[in-house]
Scaffold this motif. Structure first.
Motif, PDB file in Angstrom:
ATOM      1  N   ARG A  29       0.897  -1.140  -0.062  1.00 33.94           N
ATOM      2  CA  ARG A  29       0.110  -0.073  -0.177  1.00 33.94           C
ATOM      3  C   ARG A  29       0.775   1.279   0.003  1.00 33.94           C
ATOM      4  NH1 ARG A  29      -1.185  -4.026   2.992  1.00 33.94           N
ATOM      5  NH2 ARG A  29      -0.381  -3.171   5.083  1.00 33.94           N
ATOM      6  N   TYR A  55       1.214  -6.102   8.122  1.00 32.01           N
ATOM      7  CA  TYR A  55       0.904  -5.165   9.412  1.00 32.01           C
ATOM      8  C   TYR A  55       0.520  -3.764   8.491  1.00 32.01           C
ATOM      9  CZ  TYR A  55       2.953  -7.799  13.099  1.00 32.01           C
ATOM     10  OH  TYR A  55       3.323  -8.542  13.970  1.00 32.01           O
ATOM     11  N   ARG A  56      -0.306  -3.080   9.012  1.00 31.39           N
ATOM     12  CA  ARG A  56      -0.513  -1.603   8.748  1.00 31.39           C
ATOM     13  C   ARG A  56       0.441  -0.606   9.586  1.00 31.39           C
ATOM     14  NH1 ARG A  56      -3.990   2.331   9.719  1.00 31.39           N
ATOM     15  NH2 ARG A  56      -5.387   1.133  11.247  1.00 31.39           N
ATOM     16  N   ALA A  57       1.459  -0.311   8.823  1.00 30.80           N
ATOM     17  CA  ALA A  57       2.570   0.625   9.620  1.00 30.80           C
ATOM     18  C   ALA A  57       2.208   2.173   9.738  1.00 30.80           C
ATOM     19  CB  ALA A  57       3.697   0.506   9.062  1.00 30.80           C
ATOM     20  N   GLU A  58       2.364   2.666  10.788  1.00 32.65           N
ATOM     21  CA  GLU A  58       2.226   4.067  10.763  1.00 32.65           C
ATOM     22  C   GLU A  58       3.430   4.651  11.743  1.00 32.65           C
ATOM     23  OE1 GLU A  58      -1.543   5.110  12.667  1.00 32.65           O
ATOM     24  OE2 GLU A  58      -2.653   4.392  10.940  1.00 32.65           O
ATOM     25  N   TYR A 115      -8.795   2.425   5.713  1.00 36.50           N
ATOM     26  CA  TYR A 115      -9.139   1.354   6.608  1.00 36.50           C
ATOM     27  C   TYR A 115     -10.183   1.677   7.578  1.00 36.50           C
ATOM     28  CZ  TYR A 115      -5.931  -1.963   4.384  1.00 36.50           C
ATOM     29  OH  TYR A 115      -5.563  -2.840   3.182  1.00 36.50           O
ATOM     30  N   SER A 116      -9.787   2.926   8.309  1.00 39.74           N
ATOM     31  CA  SER A 116     -10.655   3.266   9.101  1.00 39.74           C
ATOM     32  C   SER A 116     -12.120   3.715   8.743  1.00 39.74           C
ATOM     33  CB  SER A 116     -10.177   4.714   9.752  1.00 39.74           C
ATOM     34  OG  SER A 116     -11.026   5.315  10.748  1.00 39.74           O
ATOM     35  N   GLY A 166     -12.814   0.043   6.025  1.00 33.13           N
ATOM     36  CA  GLY A 166     -12.303  -1.368   6.145  1.00 33.13           C
ATOM     37  C   GLY A 166     -11.481  -2.167   4.970  1.00 33.13           C
ATOM     38  N   THR A 201     -19.633   0.613   8.118  1.00 29.66           N
ATOM     39  CA  THR A 201     -18.662   1.090   9.417  1.00 29.66           C
ATOM     40  C   THR A 201     -19.494   1.696  10.312  1.00 29.66           C
ATOM     41  OG1 THR A 201     -16.947   1.020   7.698  1.00 29.66           O
ATOM     42  CG2 THR A 201     -16.444   1.701   9.954  1.00 29.66           C
ATOM     43  N   TRP A 211     -12.896   5.252  15.897  1.00 34.29           N
ATOM     44  CA  TRP A 211     -12.470   5.332  14.627  1.00 34.29           C
ATOM     45  C   TRP A 211     -10.793   5.605  14.626  1.00 34.29           C
ATOM     46  CZ3 TRP A 211     -15.956   5.010  10.982  1.00 34.29           C
ATOM     47  CH2 TRP A 211     -17.096   4.998  11.195  1.00 34.29           C
ATOM     48  N   LEU A 212     -10.228   5.728  15.718  1.00 34.06           N
ATOM     49  CA  LEU A 212      -8.804   5.619  15.726  1.00 34.06           C
ATOM     50  C   LEU A 212      -8.305   4.280  16.190  1.00 34.06           C
ATOM     51  CD1 LEU A 212      -7.049   8.666  17.718  1.00 34.06           C
ATOM     52  CD2 LEU A 212      -7.364   8.133  15.092  1.00 34.06           C
ATOM     53  N   GLY A 213      -9.272   3.522  16.639  1.00 33.17           N
ATOM     54  CA  GLY A 213      -8.886   1.940  17.102  1.00 33.17           C
ATOM     55  C   GLY A 213      -8.147   2.025  18.189  1.00 33.17           C
TER      56      GLY A 213
END
Lengths: 444, 468
Positions: free
Chosen positions: A53, A96-99, A124-125, A128, A166, A399-401
């Motif tokens: 991504r 993983y979704r890296a931030e 994704y937020s 999804g 969502t 929404w931030l999870g």
């Protein structure tokens, strides 16, 4: 990680890689005898960015291409290409979704997310899934660093069915009516079917009110859906199996999602109402106000005298000072809901006596006061700034999870203001969130 | 404006923080399933699952469990050495540090063993029923096992195999030597009314383990050099990726990736070991049943099958073995184990010297085989062996053991349980044997707090006295 799970992952990666290479083999340069080195690098770069991504770094591209070129003489080009993609599909960059952010940390040690990280985080937020083409382009061009561009994309994406889905899931969890299906009760239509009907209410409210006064609609709507099984619980007439839409008359005290039979079902005991539970829900979920810590094992049970109403039992219970403190904070809201039994059916009597629905709102700061019945209670909740701010705070967490933490207050404030200024437009609330510092900045 | 505090940098479904403390209503798992999934859902789910299970045991270790049911009754007759003088039956105030005579072959391993005695197993009124559904903790359904009753729930071996059995070609290997057909279909079960027959003949076990190789239709596995090269290169690249990403992270996020990396490396190592083993003569040639079709008497059949099972465990063909021996909760002619013993006829309900000597020999024989198994499985797997001697809590005075069911003898090679030869004797009726099962399941890597619950047994979760 256990062997079986690792094996599952490897087998899945092998399967996906094999299918991918089959598709690529004839449509790209891979099958050509000459120039495999250049070709594999290009294909890995092109397809790898979909997996990660984001564009691959030069080092990443070289690593995967080298895996293929160095093993090809031993196993053949095709197997070597599959291996390269297998490695990509098992890489943490894919799993993983890296931030992580980029650039130099600011004076507080925070780094701003990179455009592709922002794109994934928003996508994704909201939906999804991975970023769509438009968001991808905005990330590639670097435009996503501009809050105005983020706002525009959020507005666009919020209209998508995935985003609406969502949002529905959020409302379900926020009001916790989805707990009804897991509770068995004698009599009544069953919690599961009631949940489904509330889903229909939420879908309609989001469709009609998502951009206008959403919170008020969720708290005060007089809409219900029912068929012959659920009609009596909802207080409407429907002799058919078909689920129909009803707007309740003024005479009904049912209002909002708290008045939905599914919610009442979920917030009651199997054979009786639960005043403290209902009140506690309002206090904790809608007012974001915790109860003091208490030892649940020392809580005294209510009287089992079958001739006493719930209100009478609670009155006796509160005589004990050890109990009175907490109950004073939650019972007034729960007592206002006593007009609904444990199945969610509106009632006028309890044990042959008229039901007393006198209650109050406690803990709102701005709307506290006595109420009679659910409708008056939900009207006060809908008018409360505290409830609105709590809704913003809960939205941020969802929404931030992650759980709320120090430093989120400004973002919640901005979300609340945006929500209020827009007349209760949920998209405005999300736009404020996605341009806030908790969303855009990370600590390395 | 105040800056936000530290936040997560890498997201995986099971690894995000728990639910917010202030408003604990959101189901974080469901949320994250939706939010955190990348395009590789089929890959991500297994990984996520593992990260949950990681909490239950050290990552990367291969666990195995051997569950043995011996239906020759200690409870009624209490053979020699089972209850040494001076040891309190209840209360556990005096540890039993000596190996009971009947388990003498297990003496070298006694420090890693524990006896759970006098725990309740209540399962209906039938006298012998508990002997056959003892691994489920639930009463049989449709009559006593002797008359076609079937288990009412899954047996412990199946519960464990549902977790750790997925890793191997055979989810579990169920073997036994019993005195009657019904008994061969009631010990193990995959669910309510779903008995799973165990294998009674070594030749069938042999065939099951080796498949076509047993009949010469296929050769032993060989290592494909090309595949091995690719596997190694892919894993090397994964290691490199993980290390590079971990270098950009700190704290918990780095640890998560390191766990992932250690899993990769551990898997790689064991894959190599498994290939090596499968190529070895030891694994490609298990003990064979008699060439003449005669497979020995009862004790010989048990020995042969258990040796095959040891090989299956050692070579990674399965992680779970179930062994059922005896005649249910028997007190008759000692079933298939009887032919070589001095006792003949009905054992009755009370102590009898010759009968007790025979019982001792049976238990010594089985203890010897289990000792062989413990050594045979060796360091390749962390093994857990439990022998259950069932009884009944029917309270009919003839088929119980101090008002309780039988006992469980546990060897724990995982380091999860409290062992050391300790004699554990809880107060009468204070604990269900199911709590010991929960502890065993926990140690085997298949944690549960409710195994056997739902009927008459009071199940509270892994027996705390057993947990290290």
């Amino acid at each position: 990680m256990r062997d079986g799970e690792m094996r599952d992952a490897l087998v899945s990666a092998e399967d996906v890689a094999s299918r991918l290479v089959s598709a690529l083999w004839t449509s790209t340069c891979l099958a050509q005898d000459a120039g495999f080195d250049r070709c594999i690098a290009a294909v890995v770069g092109e397809r790898g960015e979909l997996a990660f991504r984001r564009p691959l770094t030069q080092e990443e591209e070289a690593t995967y291409a080298r895996l293929a070129t160095e093993t090809a003489p031993a196993v053949g080009r095709r197997a070597a290409t599959e291996a390269a993609f297998r490695a990509i599909l098992m890489a943490p960059q894919f799993l993983y979704r890296a931030e992580i952010g980029g650039g130099t940390p600011d004076r507080d040690g925070l780094r701003r997310l990179q455009p592709f990280e922002i794109a994934s985080a928003i996508s994704y937020s909201l939906t999804g899934g991975p970023p769509d083409a438009s968001l991808w382009d905005a990330a590639r061009s670097g435009a996503l660093v501009d809050p105005k561009v983020i706002v525009a994309h959020v507005a666009r994406m919020a209209e998508s069915p995935a985003s609406l889905s969502t949002l529905k899931a959020f409302v379900r969890e926020y009001f916790s009516y989805d707990e009804a299906g897991s509770l068995d009760k004698k009599g009544g239509p069953g919690g599961g079917v009631l949940e489904t009907e509330t889903d229909l209410v939420v879908a309609e409210l989001l469709g009609t009110s998502g951009r206008k006064d959403l919170l008020r609609a969720l708290l005060t709507s007089t809409l219900v859906f029912a068929n012959s099984r659920t009609a009596s619980v909802n207080g409407v007439m429907n002799n058919t199996f078909e689920v129909k839409r009803f707007v309740l008359p003024e005479t009904s005290d049912r209002a909002g999602l708290l008045g939905q039979p599914s919610w009442m079902w979920a917030q009651s005991q199997p054979e009786r109402t639960d005043v403290p539970k209902r009140g506690r829900f309002v206090r904790e979920h809608l007012l974001c106000n915790s109860l003091p810590d208490f030892d649940a094992s020392k809580v005294k049970p209510l009287s089992k005298d079958a001739t006493l109403t719930m209100r009478q039992k609670l009155t006796m219970h509160r005589v004990d000072p050890a109990c009175a403190g907490c109950h004073a904070l939650i019972d007034p809201m729960g007592l206002a809901m006593e007009g609904f039994d444990h199945l969610g059916k509106e009632r006028r009597e309890e044990l042959g006596k008229p039901v007393d629905v006198t209650g109050g709102l406690v803990g709102s700061e701005d709307q506290d006061g006595p109420v009679r019945g659910l409708k008056e209670l939900t009207a006060k909740l809908a008018a409360s700034r505290t409830v609105r701010r709590c809704f913003a705070a809960e939205s941020l967490q969802y929404w931030l999870g992650r759980r709320a933490q120090g430093g989120d207050e400004c973002a919640v404030e901005a979300m609340d203001k945006a929500f209020a200024a827009s007349g209760g437009d949920y998209v405005a609330l999300l736009q404020a969130l996605y341009t806030s510092e908790p969303f855009l900045f990370k600590r390395p | 404006m105040q800056k936000p505090a530290a936040q997560d940098s890498v997201f995986m479904p099971s690894q995000r923080p728990g639910r917010p403390t202030r408003s604990p209503r959101f189901d974080r798992r469901r949320f994250l399933e939706r939010l955190g999934l990348a395009a590789g859902a089929p890959l991500l789910y297994p990984v996520a699952r593992s990260l949950v299970s990681e909490a239950y045991g050290a990552p990367g270790r291969r666990r195995c469990a051997v569950i043995v049911v011996v239906g020759e009754n200690i409870p009624v007759t209490a053979p020699e050495g089972f209850m040494p003088p001076g040891v309190a039956r209840f209360g556990g105030d005096k540890p039993q540090v000596e190996t009971p005579t009947m388990f003498q072959p297990l003496r070298p391993y006694w420090s890693r063993m524990v006896i759970v005695d006098a725990a309740n197993t209540v399962a209906g009124p039938c006298q012998h029923g508990m002997g056959f559904s003892c691994l489920s903790g639930l009463d049989v359904e449709g009559g006593t096992p002797e008359f076609g009753g079937k288990p009412r729930g899954p047996s412990l071996d199946h519960h464990i195999a549902s977790v750790i059995g997925k890793e191997t070609p055979l989810p579990s290997l169920l073997i036994g030597a019993n005195g009657g057909g019904d008994y061969a279909t009631t010990t193990f079960s995959s669910g309510r009314l779903q008995p799973v027959p165990h294998i009674l003949r070594p030749s069938i076990v042999y065939q099951q383990l080796l498949g076509k190789r047993a009949t010469g239709e296929a050769s032993a596995p060989t290592v494909d050099a090309g595949a091995a090269l690719l596997r190694k290169r892919v894993l090397d690249t994964m290691r490199h990726d993980v290390k590079r990403l971990a270098a950009e992270l700190a704290g918990p996020e780095r640890q998560r990736l390191e766990v992932y990396l250690s899993s990769i490396e551990s898997f790689d190592k064991r894959q190599e070991e498994q290939i090596r083993l499968l190529q070895s003569a030891d694994c490609s040639k298990p003990p064979q049943p008699g060439a003449d079709g005669k497979e020995g008497n009862g004790p010989e059949r048990v020995a042969l099958m258990l040796r095959m099972a040891t090989l299956a465990l050692r070579c990674g063909l399965t992680n779970v073995v179930g062994l059922s021996v005896g005649h249910g909760f028997g007190h008759d002619d000692l079933g298939v184990m009887g032919p070589v013993l001095p006792w003949r006829g009905y054992g009755g309900h009370g102590p009898n010297e010759v009968y007790n000597q025979s019982l001792n020999r049976i238990y010594r024989h089985i203890s010897g085989l289990l000792a062989e198994l413990i050594v045979g499985v060796g360091p390749l797997a962390e093994g857990l062996v439990m022998m259950v001697v069932p009884g009944t809590s029917a309270r009919d005075s003839l088929h119980h053991h101090d008002g309780n069911s039988g006992m469980a003898l546990i060897h724990d090679g995982t380091g999860t349980l409290r062992t050391g030869g300790r004699y554990f004797g809880p107060a009468r009726g204070s604990r269900s044997l199911m709590d010991a099962y929960c502890a065993v399941a926990h140690a085997a890597g298949a944690p549960t707090s409710s195994f056997g619950a739902g009927e008459k047994n009071r199940v509270t979760g892994p027996m705390p006295e057993l947990m290290a």
